[in-house]
Design a protein around this motif. Structure first.
Motif, PDB file in Angstrom:
ATOM      1  N   VAL A 142     -14.752   8.687  -1.282  1.00  0.00           N
ATOM      2  CA  VAL A 142     -15.153  10.096  -1.181  1.00  0.00           C
ATOM      3  C   VAL A 142     -14.082  10.920  -0.494  1.00  0.00           C
ATOM      4  O   VAL A 142     -13.774  12.037  -0.902  1.00  0.00           O
ATOM      5  CB  VAL A 142     -16.489  10.198  -0.424  1.00  0.00           C
ATOM      6  CG1 VAL A 142     -16.867  11.662  -0.205  1.00  0.00           C
ATOM      7  CG2 VAL A 142     -17.593   9.478  -1.181  1.00  0.00           C
ATOM      8  N   ASP A 143     -13.495  10.386   0.578  1.00  0.00           N
ATOM      9  CA  ASP A 143     -12.510  11.163   1.335  1.00  0.00           C
ATOM     10  C   ASP A 143     -11.146  10.476   1.373  1.00  0.00           C
ATOM     11  O   ASP A 143     -10.425  10.555   2.356  1.00  0.00           O
ATOM     12  CB  ASP A 143     -13.017  11.409   2.758  1.00  0.00           C
ATOM     13  CG  ASP A 143     -13.354  10.117   3.483  1.00  0.00           C
ATOM     14  OD1 ASP A 143     -13.318   9.063   2.832  1.00  0.00           O
ATOM     15  OD2 ASP A 143     -13.649  10.168   4.691  1.00  0.00           O
ATOM     16  N   ALA A 144     -10.792   9.785   0.297  1.00  0.00           N
ATOM     17  CA  ALA A 144      -9.495   9.114   0.227  1.00  0.00           C
ATOM     18  C   ALA A 144      -8.761   9.539  -1.036  1.00  0.00           C
ATOM     19  O   ALA A 144      -9.329   9.568  -2.119  1.00  0.00           O
ATOM     20  CB  ALA A 144      -9.677   7.602   0.232  1.00  0.00           C
ATOM     21  N   ASP A 145      -7.485   9.908  -0.870  1.00  0.00           N
ATOM     22  CA  ASP A 145      -6.653  10.290  -2.003  1.00  0.00           C
ATOM     23  C   ASP A 145      -5.367   9.473  -1.981  1.00  0.00           C
ATOM     24  O   ASP A 145      -4.807   9.191  -0.925  1.00  0.00           O
ATOM     25  CB  ASP A 145      -6.297  11.784  -1.945  1.00  0.00           C
ATOM     26  CG  ASP A 145      -7.514  12.670  -2.153  1.00  0.00           C
ATOM     27  OD1 ASP A 145      -8.307  12.369  -3.056  1.00  0.00           O
ATOM     28  OD2 ASP A 145      -7.658  13.646  -1.397  1.00  0.00           O
ATOM     29  N   ASN A 146      -4.896   9.118  -3.174  1.00  0.00           N
ATOM     30  CA  ASN A 146      -3.586   8.490  -3.340  1.00  0.00           C
ATOM     31  C   ASN A 146      -3.412   7.250  -2.454  1.00  0.00           C
ATOM     32  O   ASN A 146      -2.432   7.117  -1.722  1.00  0.00           O
ATOM     33  CB  ASN A 146      -2.475   9.505  -3.040  1.00  0.00           C
ATOM     34  CG  ASN A 146      -2.512  10.679  -3.995  1.00  0.00           C
ATOM     35  OD1 ASN A 146      -2.972  10.548  -5.134  1.00  0.00           O
ATOM     36  ND2 ASN A 146      -2.047  11.827  -3.535  1.00  0.00           N
ATOM     37  N   VAL A 147      -4.380   6.353  -2.520  1.00  0.00           N
ATOM     38  CA  VAL A 147      -4.265   5.051  -1.857  1.00  0.00           C
ATOM     39  C   VAL A 147      -4.082   4.017  -2.955  1.00  0.00           C
ATOM     40  O   VAL A 147      -5.047   3.533  -3.543  1.00  0.00           O
ATOM     41  CB  VAL A 147      -5.497   4.732  -0.990  1.00  0.00           C
ATOM     42  CG1 VAL A 147      -5.296   3.400  -0.256  1.00  0.00           C
ATOM     43  CG2 VAL A 147      -5.756   5.848   0.010  1.00  0.00           C
ATOM     44  N   GLY A 148      -2.822   3.722  -3.266  1.00  0.00           N
ATOM     45  CA  GLY A 148      -2.515   2.824  -4.368  1.00  0.00           C
ATOM     46  C   GLY A 148      -2.036   1.466  -3.885  1.00  0.00           C
ATOM     47  O   GLY A 148      -1.558   1.321  -2.755  1.00  0.00           O
ATOM     48  N   GLN A 182       0.851  -1.189   0.000  1.00  0.00           N
ATOM     49  CA  GLN A 182       0.000   0.000   0.000  1.00  0.00           C
ATOM     50  C   GLN A 182       0.886   1.237   0.000  1.00  0.00           C
ATOM     51  O   GLN A 182       1.804   1.367   0.809  1.00  0.00           O
ATOM     52  CB  GLN A 182      -0.928   0.013   1.212  1.00  0.00           C
ATOM     53  CG  GLN A 182      -1.865   1.201   1.236  1.00  0.00           C
ATOM     54  CD  GLN A 182      -2.871   1.132   2.377  1.00  0.00           C
ATOM     55  OE1 GLN A 182      -3.392   0.063   2.677  1.00  0.00           O
ATOM     56  NE2 GLN A 182      -3.135   2.262   3.020  1.00  0.00           N
ATOM     57  N   THR A 183       0.615   2.137  -0.933  1.00  0.00           N
ATOM     58  CA  THR A 183       1.437   3.329  -1.084  1.00  0.00           C
ATOM     59  C   THR A 183       0.568   4.545  -1.342  1.00  0.00           C
ATOM     60  O   THR A 183      -0.536   4.422  -1.866  1.00  0.00           O
ATOM     61  CB  THR A 183       2.434   3.155  -2.251  1.00  0.00           C
ATOM     62  OG1 THR A 183       3.130   4.381  -2.478  1.00  0.00           O
ATOM     63  CG2 THR A 183       1.723   2.764  -3.532  1.00  0.00           C
ATOM     64  N   GLN A 184       1.054   5.710  -0.956  1.00  0.00           N
ATOM     65  CA  GLN A 184       0.319   6.945  -1.280  1.00  0.00           C
ATOM     66  C   GLN A 184       0.901   7.623  -2.507  1.00  0.00           C
ATOM     67  O   GLN A 184       0.629   8.782  -2.776  1.00  0.00           O
ATOM     68  CB  GLN A 184       0.256   7.907  -0.083  1.00  0.00           C
ATOM     69  CG  GLN A 184       1.535   8.031   0.737  1.00  0.00           C
ATOM     70  CD  GLN A 184       2.493   9.087   0.219  1.00  0.00           C
ATOM     71  OE1 GLN A 184       3.011   8.943  -0.883  1.00  0.00           O
ATOM     72  NE2 GLN A 184       2.740  10.103   1.004  1.00  0.00           N
ATOM     73  N   THR A 185       1.673   6.865  -3.297  1.00  0.00           N
ATOM     74  CA  THR A 185       2.131   7.360  -4.591  1.00  0.00           C
ATOM     75  C   THR A 185       0.938   7.473  -5.549  1.00  0.00           C
ATOM     76  O   THR A 185       0.183   6.517  -5.686  1.00  0.00           O
ATOM     77  CB  THR A 185       3.166   6.395  -5.188  1.00  0.00           C
ATOM     78  OG1 THR A 185       4.184   6.133  -4.220  1.00  0.00           O
ATOM     79  CG2 THR A 185       3.783   6.972  -6.448  1.00  0.00           C
ATOM     80  N   PRO A 186       0.737   8.621  -6.194  1.00  0.00           N
ATOM     81  CA  PRO A 186      -0.399   8.749  -7.117  1.00  0.00           C
ATOM     82  C   PRO A 186      -0.341   7.706  -8.230  1.00  0.00           C
ATOM     83  O   PRO A 186       0.649   7.592  -8.945  1.00  0.00           O
ATOM     84  CB  PRO A 186      -0.244  10.166  -7.675  1.00  0.00           C
ATOM     85  CG  PRO A 186       0.510  10.916  -6.607  1.00  0.00           C
ATOM     86  CD  PRO A 186       1.461   9.899  -6.035  1.00  0.00           C
ATOM     87  N   ILE A 187      -1.427   6.944  -8.361  1.00  0.00           N
ATOM     88  CA  ILE A 187      -1.578   5.930  -9.403  1.00  0.00           C
ATOM     89  C   ILE A 187      -2.945   6.130 -10.030  1.00  0.00           C
ATOM     90  O   ILE A 187      -3.941   6.262  -9.326  1.00  0.00           O
ATOM     91  CB  ILE A 187      -1.464   4.505  -8.826  1.00  0.00           C
ATOM     92  CG1 ILE A 187      -0.079   4.283  -8.214  1.00  0.00           C
ATOM     93  CG2 ILE A 187      -1.740   3.459  -9.889  1.00  0.00           C
ATOM     94  CD1 ILE A 187       0.063   2.952  -7.508  1.00  0.00           C
ATOM     95  N   ASN A 188      -3.002   6.145 -11.346  1.00  0.00           N
ATOM     96  CA  ASN A 188      -4.241   6.426 -12.056  1.00  0.00           C
ATOM     97  C   ASN A 188      -4.401   5.466 -13.230  1.00  0.00           C
ATOM     98  O   ASN A 188      -3.456   4.752 -13.594  1.00  0.00           O
ATOM     99  CB  ASN A 188      -4.258   7.881 -12.558  1.00  0.00           C
ATOM    100  CG  ASN A 188      -4.368   8.877 -11.419  1.00  0.00           C
ATOM    101  OD1 ASN A 188      -5.408   9.013 -10.783  1.00  0.00           O
ATOM    102  ND2 ASN A 188      -3.267   9.580 -11.141  1.00  0.00           N
TER     103      ASN A 188
END
Length: 585
Positions: free
Chosen positions: A245-251, A212-218
């Protein structure tokens, strides 16, 4: 992963990343040396990762559709090897969901290498392995096909088995906080670098362990590597992100050690690529419930360390009698090794098992050993994938034994409506047709009822009435539930038994017998051999000429991929109003 009750969903549509590794250290594979004596750490991330990162472009065409579909992802070069012909081929890791296809589709895969200009070098690649365990696939391409990037392409550096990254699940506490890099092609962009940190480990019962990383993945990043910035080693394959809704950058990334081990196992024994299965549905049971039923003490006595590592067990939800397992059995070990509460881990053991596996279970407070047969479902899957009936725009296919295990009780037919050919010439107007996924129970032609149990029987009935004008389809329709705010629908699951839920009543639909096509007229293998992406997909009218399907006056139900069924019993003539075969369930 968020507050209780947080509504989230996993988006599996990212397409790739990649990164390259640097300094040569003992135990690590070193790619081609940088030009002009430049070290990997002195190179920019873009220059470093372009040596082994590729964009993966996939184009798909369906025998039953006039349109193409496709997408893109990312992959990365892991080694260069010699094939059986003595040719040097490059091996690329990516995600399975980047390249997978339906059985009725043909596939074209191209990979793009970044060059010194804005024009990439594009060559063809071939999918050689699609994992039955993880979201993982392997591509190969001929090194001789490279031109402009031939002198700069080099494999990524992978961690050695002694590296803590190789067994991430066991070492994740020591690796949290490490700075990482992801390289890929998110959305419509090319070669984008993002940075972040490792958060920890994420465990999923069905899919296994993830970094689990907070590195932006799209979308577009899927299939590419997650890179440790200190060692410049590829430590994972970026696979998905959590959208909330309230989670960002959970890769999420698949640990690289898992896929390397699977890749090595496949090279040693190609049979691991064949689908294997058991007629069992699984669930889990937490420690509290195990204590209530008395299973906790039995397991703890046999395996004192079991609950130091696991807070639940894998439980049999339902099972076919021939397995010897029963609903409620608690799985303690499989193949002599303690069994974590993970369906993913069980699938891994199935793929490398022999014809049977020894299960150690707790049943009625007793510890038992049971030898359970393992089904090699590869041939059955291939046979079912290649078989179909195309009837006036409606496409019928067959469930296999494994899929039938997920259908609720009372349904004997394996034949279901897989979809419709929606083209200008195949239009139904206001005519009613069955819902997709409907089970075909029986048909009525010329006032005669026939019970349908398999595709071969359906073809024989159609052949017997090939000059008839109409057919009545008697189906059990699936219960569907809206998803994504009503934008789509999914088959409902019975909350008690976990089966796909179907309506209890039988619905009737009358459709014309304008066209009938089976693999005898045009096989999917023939489609793969004859179709050319360079010439484009034939239009609707040409498509019918292509498969020679203009009102076929006669056809055969013989098919080498389908066993010849027993003769259809002579139907009883029905006088007056036709009765419904099989009655109501």
């Amino acid at each position: 992963m968020g507050a209780k009750g947080l509504k989230w969903w996993v988006i599996f549509a990212f397409w790739g990343l990649s990164f390259s590794v640097g300094a040569a250290e003992k135990g690590r594979r070193t790619p081609q040396q940088p030009v002009a004596g430049e070290t990997h750490h002195q190179m920019s991330p873009h220059e470093f990762t372009r040596r082994f990162t590729v964009k993966v472009d996939v184009n798909l065409a369906d025998i039953f559709s006039a349109a193409h579909r496709g997408g893109h992802g990312t992959g990365f070069l892991v080694e260069v090897r010699k094939n059986q012909k003595g040719e040097h081929v490059g091996v690329i890791f990516t995600n399975n969901h980047v390249v997978n296809k339906r059985s009725s589709e043909v596939r074209s895969v191209a990979i793009e290498f970044t060059t010194d200009t804005e024009i990439p070098e594009v060559i063809n690649a071939k999918v050689v392995y699609e994992s039955q365990i993880r979201d993982f696939a392997v591509l190969e391409f001929k090194m001789a096909d490279l031109d402009r990037v031939k002198g700069t392409v080099a494999p990524a550096i992978l961690p050695s088995p002694q590296s803590p990254f190789y067994n991430f699940a066991a070492n994740h506490q020591h690796l949290a906080g490490r700075h990482v890099l992801a390289q890929g092609n998110p959305l419509d962009s090319n070669a984008i670098t993002t940075f972040g940190q490792i958060n920890g480990v994420y465990r999923d019962v069905a899919s296994g362990v993830f970094i689990q990383t907070q590195t932006p993945i799209n979308p577009g990043n899927s299939g590419g590597p997650l890179i440790d910035l200190e060692t410049l080693e590829v430590i994972g394959i970026n696979t998905m992100k959590i959208a909330a809704v309230d989670a960002d950058n959970v890769g999420m990334a698949i640990p690289i050690g898992d896929v390397i081990e699977e890749y090595k196992a496949w090279r040693r024994d190609p049979s691991v690529a064949k689908p294997r299965s058991m007629d069992v549905r699984w669930g889990t049971m937490p420690v509290g419930e195990l204590q209530v039923i008395g299973a906790y003490d039995v397991i703890n006595k046999a395996y004192p360390d079991f609950f130091k590592y696991f807070n639940k067990t894998l439980r049999v939800h339902d099972a076919s009698p021939h397995t010897g397992l029963k609903p409620g059995d608690q799985i303690v070990s499989v193949g002599g090794v303690p069994m974590p509460p993970s369906v993913h881990e069980l699938r891994r053991r199935l793929q490398i098992a022999g014809p049977t596996l020894i299960f150690e279970i707790v049943r009625n407070k007793e510890l038992l050993k049971i030898e359970v047969p393992v089904r090699d479902s590869g041939f059955e899957k291939m046979r079912n994938d290649m078989d179909f009936v195309y009837l006036s725009g409606l496409i019928f296919r067959s469930y296999g034994d494994v899929e039938m295990w997920q259908i609720d009780g009372g349904l004997q037919s394996k034949v279901y409506m897989a979809g419709r050919l929606n083209t200008a010439e195949t239009t139904f107007g206001s005519m009613r047709i069955p819902d997709g996924g409907s089970i075909l129970v029986s048909v009525n032609i010329d006032g005669v009822d026939y019970k349908i149990e398999n595709l071969a029987q359906f073809k024989r009935v159609l052949n017997q009435h090939r000059n008839s004008r109409f057919i009545r389809l008697d189906v059990r329709e699936p219960i569907v539930t809206p998803i994504n705010g009503g934008e789509g629908y999914a088959l409902a699951i019975d909350t008690v038994f976990g089966n796909l839920a179907y309506r209890s009543t039988i619905a009737n639909y009358v459709v014309p017998m304008m066209e009938i096509v089976t693999p005898f007229q045009f096989s999917i293998h023939s489609f793969e051999e004859q179709f050319s992406f360079s010439q484009g997909k034939p239009e609707t009218r040409d498509w019918r000429r292509f498969i020679k399907a203009d009102r076929i006056p006669s056809f055969s139900c013989e098919n080498t991929l389908v066993p010849k069924p027993e003769p259809v019993p002579a139907p009883a003539e029905v006088k007056g109003k036709a009765k419904r075969a099989g009655g109501k369930k």
